[in-house]
Structures are given as C-alpha cells and as structure tokens.
Write an enzyme that holds these catalytic residues in place. Sequence first.
Site, PDB file in Angstrom:
ATOM      1  N   ASP A  37      -2.905   7.986   8.067  1.00 15.32           N
ATOM      2  CA  ASP A  37      -3.722   7.172   9.008  1.00 15.32           C
ATOM      3  C   ASP A  37      -3.161   6.178   9.921  1.00 15.32           C
ATOM      4  OD1 ASP A  37      -2.774   5.156   7.322  1.00 15.32           O
ATOM      5  OD2 ASP A  37      -4.413   4.975   6.023  1.00 15.32           O
ATOM      6  N   SER A  42       0.653  -1.182  -0.021  1.00 10.16           N
ATOM      7  CA  SER A  42       0.220  -0.033   0.027  1.00 10.16           C
ATOM      8  C   SER A  42       0.810   1.367   0.198  1.00 10.16           C
ATOM      9  CB  SER A  42      -1.069  -0.006   1.265  1.00 10.16           C
ATOM     10  OG  SER A  42      -0.003  -0.141   2.558  1.00 10.16           O
ATOM     11  N   HIS A  48      -0.354   4.433   7.611  1.00  9.74           N
ATOM     12  CA  HIS A  48       0.384   5.045   6.425  1.00  9.74           C
ATOM     13  C   HIS A  48       0.952   6.523   6.595  1.00  9.74           C
ATOM     14  CE1 HIS A  48      -2.518   1.781   4.941  1.00  9.74           C
ATOM     15  NE2 HIS A  48      -1.232   1.572   4.247  1.00  9.74           N
TER      16      HIS A  48
END
Length: 357
Positions: free
Chosen positions: A323, A36, A326
């Site tokens: 978040d 991600s 990340h």
Amino acid sequence: MASNMTYCTIIYITFILLLCKNVQGIVPAVYVFGDSLADVGNNNHLQFSLLKANFPHNGIDYPGRKATGRFSNGKNFADFLSQNLGLQTSPPYLSLSSKSNHTSVYLTGVSFASGGAGVLNSTNSSKCISFNQQINYYSTVYGTIVQQLGTVQAQDHLSKSVFAIVIGSNELLDYAKSNSASKATPQQFVDSIIPTLHGQLKRIYNLGARKFVFLGTGPVGCCPALREQNKTKECNAGGNYASVLYNQAVSSLLNEMSTQFTDISYSFLDTSTVLQQYIQQPSAYGFTEVKSACCGLGDLNAKVACLPIATYCSNRSNHIFWDFYHPTEATASMVVSTAFDGSAPLVYPQSIRQLAS
C-alpha cells in the site's frame, strides 16, 4: 495440602520449561516491539483507533485469504522473523484474555507491536499502543514469568530469547511530510529522539532482555505516499537522508549499550540500504514495480489507502510496496532473510542466525 500444591507447581513449571526446550526453534521465544511493520493484530483490539488493517484487501495472500490486522497482503516482518527462528508467530498481546493463565504462551513469545507507534508518545497519540506502553505490557509479562519460574530460571529463559524491535518509521514519515519553515535539520531531528529510544532499550534490558534484533527504518522517502507528493515522482530526499542518519544513530546506540552492558548481544539490519538495492536494481531481486503501491487508488495507487473500495495488482510478488506505506509480503520475506543470514555492511555486528545460536 500445602505440600501437594507445591508438588503440583513444580510439575507445572517443569512441564513449561520442557515445552520451551522442545520447540523446534533455536531460541525459546521472540518478544516483538514496534509499529505496523510488525503488528500482527494488536490494533484490532483498539476500540477508538482507525489505524487498522483488519479488512480486505489486506491479507489477500495470507493463509485463508484472511485480513488479520497485518498491514500487508500476507505475512510481515514479525512472521518471517519467527518463521526463520523455527517458531510460531508471537501472538498479539491484546488478543490474550486477562482472565486466563498465559504463562505457557508468554514463554514462547508475545508481540506488543502496534500500527502507528513511534519512539515518542506523541506519535499517533491515542491511536496506537505507544512504545512506552508496549514496554509496560511487557513488564507485566515479565512479572508473570518471574512469578511462575522464579528469578533465576526466568532470567535464563529471557537471556536466550530474542527481543525484536522495529520502530522509528512513523516519526521519520511525519518529519518528511512536514513543510514547516522552522523544521529541524535531519540531524537535529534524529538527535532529538535517540535519547528517548536509549531509555526505552535500557528499560527492556533491565527487564531481562539480552539478545536484541533491531530492524532499521527503510528509505521512507521512497514510499508511494511520499513519491506521489513529488511532481517528478522521485523519492523524498530529506526523508531518505533522515532514515540513513536514524539508522546510523541506532547502530551507534546499540554498540554503546553493548559496551556498557557486556552481556548484551545484538543484530542490526540497515533496512534503508537493503531496500534501496531493491529499488535501484529491481530485476536483480525479482521486482518490476518500485514506485506504485499494489493496492490503492489514484496516482501511484497512493491517493487512497488500501480500503475495500481500492483495486489491487494481480501479481503482488513483483511489487516492493503493498500500500502507500507498507512493503509486500515478498519484500518483507527478502528483508528478513537478509537480516537472518546477511553480513556487514548490511547486517552487523552479526546476523540473527549468529545471534540466536
């Protein structure tokens, strides 16, 4: 008729090669693999996966304030890598229709990165594109390039391109979150996944890759999700130690491969040390918040993910984390800048700029 077809094919291939040479970049293409931290929208196309970021408040600082599938308030590692190399961001592989001829796109780079992916097939199985499957997709791209350019020209193109890899964080997070009494030591855990990674990197090499960029894992124990589980809100020491060992093992692996295959060159970033510098001396890097996520709900904004119901901070540039897992766009930009122009002991044996040139 046959001679006309041959002539048209030669003209087409020549045009594509000129296109590659005339882009502003210092390399012709960037091929991206990973999780991600580098996903630019592949997971948007996974019908049954919940590991997606194609909704607000993600993308609040992306051009057009658009949620693109990046797990970020704006751009991520992959964007800044391409930007520093003078190229457009490599498009997500799954966004390219299988019905069209994508040779021209393939020649300027493709991203196979998928949120949730890890070195092991078992990591977030069926929820993401595993690293092995990413390589399978690249193998298809490789075949198309060889078919269009011929083996010699294809290898010349790929040998000048950058192959960027950002993988390992999801295994480390799973390890850090596990409370099993039979849990392996950090060293045992890292030793158990490195042989798999070795096979994967060797496979990419066998498919034409010669210039490798590997962004190591950050100090996963310091992400808000793991801090939040700690009564003192300090970093998870075990997770951080495993990250250090993983980065050391990857660095050794790349060095071993470059010794075995003398045409390999690489640049490795010790992302763990880089981010620890931001966390320990935030004001020196323009940060004021190192523990809490910018977007989320609950303690440290880390009880609930960055969903549309969550709140987000007004100044994203002073937060290290967007978040509960990340980094913010600001953090990603600084990390890649270090990888691009930094030096040992953070970046070795050479910077990305040196590798590319």
